[in-house]
Design an enzyme around this catalytic site. Sequence first.
Site, PDB file in Angstrom:
ATOM      1  N   GLY A  50      46.790  36.127  31.197  1.00 43.38           N
ATOM      2  CA  GLY A  50      47.546  35.032  31.783  1.00 43.38           C
ATOM      3  C   GLY A  50      48.720  35.579  32.571  1.00 43.38           C
TER       4      GLY A  50
ATOM      5  N   ARG B 119      45.263  53.372  46.410  1.00 42.27           N
ATOM      6  CA  ARG B 119      45.434  53.535  47.858  1.00 42.27           C
ATOM      7  C   ARG B 119      46.712  54.273  48.213  1.00 42.27           C
ATOM      8  NH1 ARG B 119      45.292  47.821  50.363  1.00 42.27           N
ATOM      9  NH2 ARG B 119      46.436  47.313  48.462  1.00 42.27           N
TER      10      ARG B 119
ATOM     11  N   TYR C 113      41.364  32.705  45.143  1.00 40.74           N
ATOM     12  CA  TYR C 113      41.687  33.665  44.075  1.00 40.74           C
ATOM     13  C   TYR C 113      40.960  33.280  42.795  1.00 40.74           C
ATOM     14  CZ  TYR C 113      44.102  36.227  40.433  1.00 40.74           C
ATOM     15  OH  TYR C 113      44.366  37.028  39.348  1.00 40.74           O
TER      16      TYR C 113
ATOM     17  N   ASP D  73      40.064  53.368  48.869  1.00 36.41           N
ATOM     18  CA  ASP D  73      40.197  51.915  48.806  1.00 36.41           C
ATOM     19  C   ASP D  73      38.891  51.344  48.268  1.00 36.41           C
ATOM     20  OD1 ASP D  73      40.464  49.167  49.264  1.00 36.41           O
ATOM     21  OD2 ASP D  73      41.492  49.431  51.185  1.00 36.41           O
ATOM     22  N   VAL D  74      38.941  50.621  47.152  1.00 39.17           N
ATOM     23  CA  VAL D  74      37.710  50.097  46.554  1.00 39.17           C
ATOM     24  C   VAL D  74      36.966  49.155  47.488  1.00 39.17           C
ATOM     25  CG1 VAL D  74      38.563  50.332  44.180  1.00 39.17           C
ATOM     26  CG2 VAL D  74      38.872  48.157  45.399  1.00 39.17           C
TER      27      VAL D  74
END
Length: 251
Positions: A183, A33, A152, A59-60
């Site tokens: 991680g 972006r 999330y 922008d995806v």
Amino acid sequence: MGIVLITGATSGFGLACASTYAAKGFDVIVTGRRKDRLDALQTQLTQEYGINVLPLHFDVRNEAEVQTVLGNIPENWQDIDILINNAGLAAGLSTIDEGSTADWDAMIDTNVKGLLYVSRTVIPWMRSRTKGHIINIGSTAAKNVYAKGNVYCATKAAVDAISQGMRIDLLPYRIKVTAVHPGAAETEFSLVRFKGDEAKAKEVYNGFISLSAQDVADVVYYCTSLPPHVCINDLVVTPLQQANAYYIDKN
């Protein structure tokens, strides 16, 4: 060597992957972006490695932009060997009853729908060649839900499930699908999550040696460097002091 497409290539894992593949001689398509960063990256990779770079500014989260910009790239760029669905973010850290719906939308639209929009555009090109490798960047959060990570974690669990579904659907076309679940890695991730609060972001990584973006890029490259008949389906990588999304030994 081939062509690799990397979404979210202007920082973090995406930037490290772009440099890694360019150094190996791949031509790269980089998306993001931030046009200024894309242009700077094109110049850098071209000068340092002498490869071809196609920067795509979109922008995806915007399906129309994905179709218009990515869907209409020149035919010679459509022979994509590797797609790295990296664009993603965490926004906020709140209990479900206090969560921001704007944050939820940003994560769902980027981490899940954005991955789908890009994949839906690229897969037919791979399918027509009966060849390709898709890397979906997940997270240890896909495997273990942690406090205040609710949405999330859900988006990364979706990436895990979508990767499994892709692998089944694309078997007849010999397209590899690998989900890589990093991680704790010190990139712009926590800075974005905490809306630019540098002190709060830094605190996340105090007391242990986290992964670097390059560590993850090296793992991704390894997965795509194996013989044609070998596919790593699912890979979780953490720092030594991290057992899973919840347990980190800080000292």
